[in-house]
Design a protein around this motif. Sequence first.
Motif, PDB file in Angstrom:
ATOM      1  N   GLY A 371       0.789  -1.226   0.000  1.00  0.00           N
ATOM      2  CA  GLY A 371       0.000   0.000   0.000  1.00  0.00           C
ATOM      3  C   GLY A 371       0.820   1.273   0.000  1.00  0.00           C
ATOM      4  O   GLY A 371       0.374   2.287   0.541  1.00  0.00           O
ATOM      5  N   GLY A 372       1.999   1.248  -0.622  1.00  0.00           N
ATOM      6  CA  GLY A 372       2.767   2.495  -0.696  1.00  0.00           C
ATOM      7  C   GLY A 372       3.250   2.915   0.671  1.00  0.00           C
ATOM      8  O   GLY A 372       3.853   2.130   1.408  1.00  0.00           O
ATOM      9  N   THR A 373       2.963   4.189   1.030  1.00  0.00           N
ATOM     10  CA  THR A 373       3.473   4.746   2.277  1.00  0.00           C
ATOM     11  C   THR A 373       2.387   4.933   3.327  1.00  0.00           C
ATOM     12  O   THR A 373       2.640   5.476   4.402  1.00  0.00           O
ATOM     13  N   LYS A 374       1.167   4.453   3.060  1.00  0.00           N
ATOM     14  CA  LYS A 374       0.060   4.843   3.916  1.00  0.00           C
ATOM     15  C   LYS A 374       0.165   4.303   5.332  1.00  0.00           C
ATOM     16  O   LYS A 374      -0.341   4.902   6.279  1.00  0.00           O
ATOM     17  N   HIS A 375       0.835   3.152   5.493  1.00  0.00           N
ATOM     18  CA  HIS A 375       0.840   2.531   6.814  1.00  0.00           C
ATOM     19  C   HIS A 375       1.788   3.186   7.803  1.00  0.00           C
ATOM     20  O   HIS A 375       1.750   2.870   8.991  1.00  0.00           O
ATOM     21  N   TRP A 376       2.649   4.055   7.333  1.00  0.00           N
ATOM     22  CA  TRP A 376       3.456   4.811   8.281  1.00  0.00           C
ATOM     23  C   TRP A 376       3.262   6.307   8.101  1.00  0.00           C
ATOM     24  O   TRP A 376       4.099   7.119   8.500  1.00  0.00           O
ATOM     25  N   MET A 377       2.101   6.676   7.562  1.00  0.00           N
ATOM     26  CA  MET A 377       1.791   8.084   7.387  1.00  0.00           C
ATOM     27  C   MET A 377       1.769   8.852   8.708  1.00  0.00           C
ATOM     28  O   MET A 377       2.012  10.054   8.715  1.00  0.00           O
ATOM     29  N   PRO A 378       1.439   8.224   9.858  1.00  0.00           N
ATOM     30  CA  PRO A 378       1.508   8.980  11.118  1.00  0.00           C
ATOM     31  C   PRO A 378       2.877   9.598  11.393  1.00  0.00           C
ATOM     32  O   PRO A 378       2.979  10.491  12.238  1.00  0.00           O
TER      33      PRO A 378
END
Lengths: 553, 273
Positions: A371-378
């Motif tokens: 999923g790209g970068t969404k899982h570490w967007m925080p």
Amino acid sequence: MIGRKNGPSKSDHAIGLGLGVAYLIVLLATAGDVGFSRDEGFYFTAARQYQAWFDVLEKDPQRAIEKSVIRKYWRYNREHPALMKVLFGFSNRLFNKKWEVLSPATSFRLPGMLAAVLVVYLLYLWGSSVFGRVAGIYAALAFALMPRVFYHAHLACFDVAITAAWLLVAYLYWRSLSSWKFGLAAAVAFGFALCVKLNAFFIPFVLGIHYLGLLFYRRLSAQNDEGQRPRAPKPWAFVFGLVIAPVIFVGHWPWVWYDTLPRLLRYMGFHSNHPFYNTAWFGENVIQAPTPIALPIGMTAFTIPTVIIALAIGGIILRLRHHLPSSLGRRVRSVWKTHGPMSRDGLDFLLLFSMIFSIALISHPSVPIFGGTKHWMPAFPFIAIFSGLALSRVTELACAVFSRVPVKVVQLATVVVLLLPPLQQTVTSHPFGLASYVPLIGGAPGAANLGMTRQFWGYTTTGVIPWLNEHVPKKAGVFFHDTAYPSVRMFQEEGILRPDIRITRIKNSTAAILHHELHMIVDESWIWNSYRTITPVKVLTYQGVPIVSVYMR
Amino acid sequence: MAPKESRVYWLWAVIPVIAVFELFFQWIIPLGEPSVSDWKSAVELVAKEKRRHDLVTIAPDWESPTARMHLGPLITRRDFGRFDTSRYDRIFEISANSARSPESQGLIADMEQKFGRLTVSRYTLKHERSQVVYDFFTHLGKAVVAGTKRLGRGFIIDHGFAPRFVIRVPLTRRGVSVTYTDVPLNGVVRGYGIVDYKNGKFNSGGPVRLSVSVNGFQIGETMIHNHDVNQPFEFSLPGDGLGTVRFEISAQDYLKREFGFTADVRERVGGTK
């Protein structure tokens, strides 16, 4: 000490809100360009289903809370908590069904957009209160103009929402170190964060490490003249959080009102045993452990505008100087000056650890990554804060160079110049946000040469729909590949895709679309075999890189 | 300001330089996309010059969908799903922004023409084209198939994500045989076998056995493993005349797996490619 004891001023709130509202207007204006991702389709369905339960609740509250009724309406998509989907549903009910001011899809998406607004507002508030208004403005806009953030901010999904929730809890926790009222607020915010996405369960770990670090640091601090050490802040956020957060979390989610413990354990178990989905990394299809440790940090560097990354690194170096021992050599001290005020309540450590944690967690080789970068967007808001801080150093330089120009003008010009690259990348990558890569690696063509993930979620179908509408025969079947069924139906509901077009499998289709990813060539071979051709009739590209192909039988 | 401090201070000037760099290259990168007229002109040249045993390749590989859209019938399924270049004399390479395809590595172009962002290059392959005297792939319609009703020609994706146009063989408990009669027996049987990526990706399932017999006598056997990519097999034929050639495919672990192969009878001319 930094941070106004009484918090941000009214004008700061106004500026923050102004930035947020401006961002919302842009998101609403550009929403129609962004196709519906796979997950959005599932969340549209869930939102509608949960709203149906609220209808039952209104008419017959006693029946609504029966176990079988709850199971009927809340079983769907139970792998995620309900808050965002409930908000999607109510937004649709109000802004589309009742007031008809937004289209169905945009009304579902509005809460996700408001989460992005919250991040922009908080970033300004926090950044300005500790590092000055220029830093706050840059931090807010730097985040807003990260191309992939801009894409995610449009969606009826959870990734920007959990980013907002994380930032909010961290901010309120930091404020709670000097005020119990913020401890209460932090606890409530944390409760709602748990209702957004599973990532929230890690927040107490991050904040807990920070708090223990504070205690340890104060223990080491020198005593004052009266033989006392600085008082340790009270852990209000943790105390209130222990009581309030579980109540909010369980209370918001009817699915767990029955068989609470088994259902919660299954919810956590789903994510701790999450399946791997395909992602590409330097030409390798990553589908199982071990996942490349460098992938998260690499993708962060390859997708966030380089000027922001460079500023953030500069900001971290600037803040580090405050924490180096005073016994440091004179030479170093003379060259490496401190910048900005001293840190209060371990702010620097909180910002840095919050930034690192999400990236470090997903870097573990056993953690599924996709999923790209969404899982570490925080982590991204904290990158933005550090970049804002460093900007002030750059404006000092600019003022020194352009000493005859008024300071405010130089500051404004510096912010604008250093926001131009993110702005340009966001504008030119829209609506292909997830195919966006920075010029440092050659943009999308460079990423394609390196064998990086090109897209996911099947949202790019929007670009070929006009062609389908024009060329596909009446009532023809179309294979929509990675675009989920409910997402395709939303295209039709919005009047974007012809309503007579049927959603079919390849063997029953007249036309087929294919979303290009490394592993999707397998799916493309099914089309080649069924249609007996390898010649697409249309190819949608971004910076020359194929994104979607259309085949006709 | 002390001299050393001012040097460090000026390091921050790197930031605006980075910003300018990003602005410039973000503007430049899309200009590298070939235009529709570039593609049309390139394809026109290839259509005019291409002969029967010429191969068209595309570089870089990710341009393939766009190139195939423009090339149309100039690139056949067989060409696209090839295993090697042994059946070709020359390569026409359509390349974007000076990329090279693997097939043209080490070769020198004897013709090169630019059309905007595209370059059409022609290379003569170093080895002589193999003389194929019998193609099992194209004669599949005349073969007798036992053990399955679902055998046919099509694409399978191998573990390097390369598309291979093969005879697709669904594996069964008792195995599958494909028998060809009146096959010329002078030369070698040469071919490739692959297990499809989707089912083999986690290395599940054991190898697939492919054996070749002529007139009832086995002339060779090979094992194709899940991750085998571009591993040819080659078995010598008895001599001359015509005979019956049978391919037998079996695997202990046959469930939900797909196998594909291609083969031909060829004379050896100046060494294989």
